[in-house]
Design an enzyme around this catalytic site. Structure first.
Site, PDB file in Angstrom:
ATOM      1  N   SER A 156      41.763  42.096  48.763  1.00 44.67           N
ATOM      2  CA  SER A 156      41.481  42.283  47.500  1.00 44.67           C
ATOM      3  C   SER A 156      41.512  43.732  47.064  1.00 44.67           C
ATOM      4  O   SER A 156      41.042  44.746  47.756  1.00 44.67           O
ATOM      5  CB  SER A 156      40.201  41.765  47.112  1.00 44.67           C
ATOM      6  OG  SER A 156      39.571  41.955  45.771  1.00 44.67           O
ATOM      7  N   TYR A 216      30.882  40.416  49.580  1.00 42.87           N
ATOM      8  CA  TYR A 216      32.183  39.603  49.594  1.00 42.87           C
ATOM      9  C   TYR A 216      33.168  41.096  49.927  1.00 42.87           C
ATOM     10  O   TYR A 216      33.886  40.885  50.840  1.00 42.87           O
ATOM     11  CB  TYR A 216      32.412  39.286  48.332  1.00 42.87           C
ATOM     12  CG  TYR A 216      33.803  39.412  47.816  1.00 42.87           C
ATOM     13  CD1 TYR A 216      34.696  38.091  48.551  1.00 42.87           C
ATOM     14  CD2 TYR A 216      34.562  40.020  46.955  1.00 42.87           C
ATOM     15  CE1 TYR A 216      35.806  38.455  48.097  1.00 42.87           C
ATOM     16  CE2 TYR A 216      35.761  40.139  46.640  1.00 42.87           C
ATOM     17  CZ  TYR A 216      36.644  38.946  47.376  1.00 42.87           C
ATOM     18  OH  TYR A 216      37.799  38.866  47.051  1.00 42.87           O
ATOM     19  N   LYS A 218      36.027  41.554  53.152  1.00 44.72           N
ATOM     20  CA  LYS A 218      37.645  42.003  53.142  1.00 44.72           C
ATOM     21  C   LYS A 218      37.734  43.339  53.776  1.00 44.72           C
ATOM     22  O   LYS A 218      38.854  43.414  54.498  1.00 44.72           O
ATOM     23  CB  LYS A 218      37.980  41.944  51.827  1.00 44.72           C
ATOM     24  CG  LYS A 218      37.916  40.781  50.856  1.00 44.72           C
ATOM     25  CD  LYS A 218      38.889  39.859  51.234  1.00 44.72           C
ATOM     26  CE  LYS A 218      38.769  38.360  50.582  1.00 44.72           C
ATOM     27  NZ  LYS A 218      39.511  37.597  51.428  1.00 44.72           N
TER      28      LYS A 218
END
Ligand code: UD1
Length: 336
Positions: free
Chosen positions: A124, A148, A152
């Protein structure tokens, strides 16, 4: 050539499944259905006229993953499965670390054991943190502002370490900007459970009458209208980038990272106004405080993907808004 698609019942995974099947790939889909429904699988089969195996498996259950690799000979894995709600990740970080990291580690261990070493990973643009300029290219410094985003970033690093230990791995890390839109048929699309966190699903739920108005998080950013600017990309363009990445890793060893964005930034009000005019729907909105953790402006430099993958996004904001509304208006309750 059989491709394993993890998270293939979800928003991006289901669109990728359609594109893969239409391009002649065989697929096997794995999804634990924690944030998706089997109806999306049925729709993919209906849209493509093709059948494929679906397994409601969890990447945390290694025995299940092993059994899949014993049953099928996979050429490559496209790995979408993961938890992705920023706010929730702040509340329950261990769940995010356990699910996203352990799931990916399990997958890679089983891959290595079965000598399957081609992987396309969903990362992302969140890994760029708060960039100090735009457009953002792949060499920008990386950071994370929430669990989060950190999963990643950590997975990207794990994959790079893996390649150092064994250079025969072929890995494409794809950094998504803001995927929106839906398949042009209106049969599959984004189906968030509960109150949407992201802007586009919120707008379309206001249009369908499920929510009263959009809260616009801040109009005092340094942008043309003060609202946040993002690189919205049509989900079908995004998944086409995955097919190009598969072709790329078939030819090249090593780890390569690519931005998947359009290179153009639009503001929150641009998106609301375009949705409103393209679909002739009223979208009431109200300016509220900034959302903590948000950045002002984020858009990609997509040149590397164009140069190395031969990929660029083609669909404009009008198509993104039109296709989102087609999906939402034909499926007011999502896949239910
Ligand atoms: C968010 C996540 C990002 C994640 C991505 C995909 C945050 C801080 N970032 O990106 O890590 O990879 O989703 O899931 O959550 N907005 C409103 N009203 C709303 C919702 C959003 O004004 O109801 C604004 C936001 O302030 C932002 C823009 O719309 O300026 C886009 O927001 P969103 O769709 O949530 O995506 P990102 O925040 O860019």
């Amino acid at each position: 050539m059989t491709i394993l698609v993890t998270g293939g019942a979800g928003y991006i995974g289901s669109h990728a499944a359609v594109e893969l099947l239409n391009s002649g790939y065989e697929i096997v889909v794995l999804d634990n259905l924690s944030n998706s429904q089997t109806e999306s699988i049925n729709r993919v089969k209906e849209l493509t006229g093709k059948d494929f195996p679906f397994y409601q498996y969890d990447l945390l259950d290694r025995v299940d993953i092993e059994s899949l690799f014993e049953k099928y000979e996979f050429e490559a894995i496209i790995h979408f499965a993961g938890l992705k709600a920023v706010g929730e990740s702040v509340q329950v970080p261990l769940k995010y670390y356990h699910n996203n990291l352990t799931g990916t580690i399990n997958l890679c261990e089983v891959m290595a054991k079965h000598n399957v070493k081609k992987l396309v990973f969903s990362s992302s643009a969140t890994v760029y943190g708060n960039p100090d300029r735009v457009p953002i290219d792949e060499s920008f410094p990386l950071s994370a502002t929430n669990p989060y985003g950190r999963t990643k970033l950590m997975i990207e690093e794990i994959l790079r370490d893996l390649n150092v230990s064994d250079p025969s791995w072929r890995i494409a890390i794809l950094r998504y900007f803001n995927p929106i839109g839906a398949h042009e048929s209106g049969r599959i699309g984004e189906n968030p459970s509960g109150i949407p966190n992201n802007l586009m699903p919120y707008i379309s739920q206001v249009a369908i009458g499920k929510r009263d108005k959009v809260s616009v998080f801040g109009n005092d950013y340094e942008t043309k209208d003060g609202t946040g600017v993002r690189d919205f990309i049509h989900v079908v363009d995004l998944v086409k980038g995955h097919l190009k990445a598969l072709e790329y890793i078939n030819k090249n060893e090593g780890v390569e990272t690519f931005n998947l964005g359009t290179g153009t930034g639009y503001s929150v009000l641009d998106l609301i106004n375009t949705f409103k005019s393209v679909n002739s729907q009223e979208i009431p909105y109200q300016i509220v405080e900034r959302r903590p953790g948000d950045i002002g402006v984020c858009y990609a430099n997509p040149e590397k993907a164009e140069k190395l993958l031969g990929w660029r996004a083609e669909k404009d904001l009008i198509e993104m808004c039109k296709d989102t509304w087609k999906w939402q208006s034909q499926n007011p309750n999502g896949f239910e």
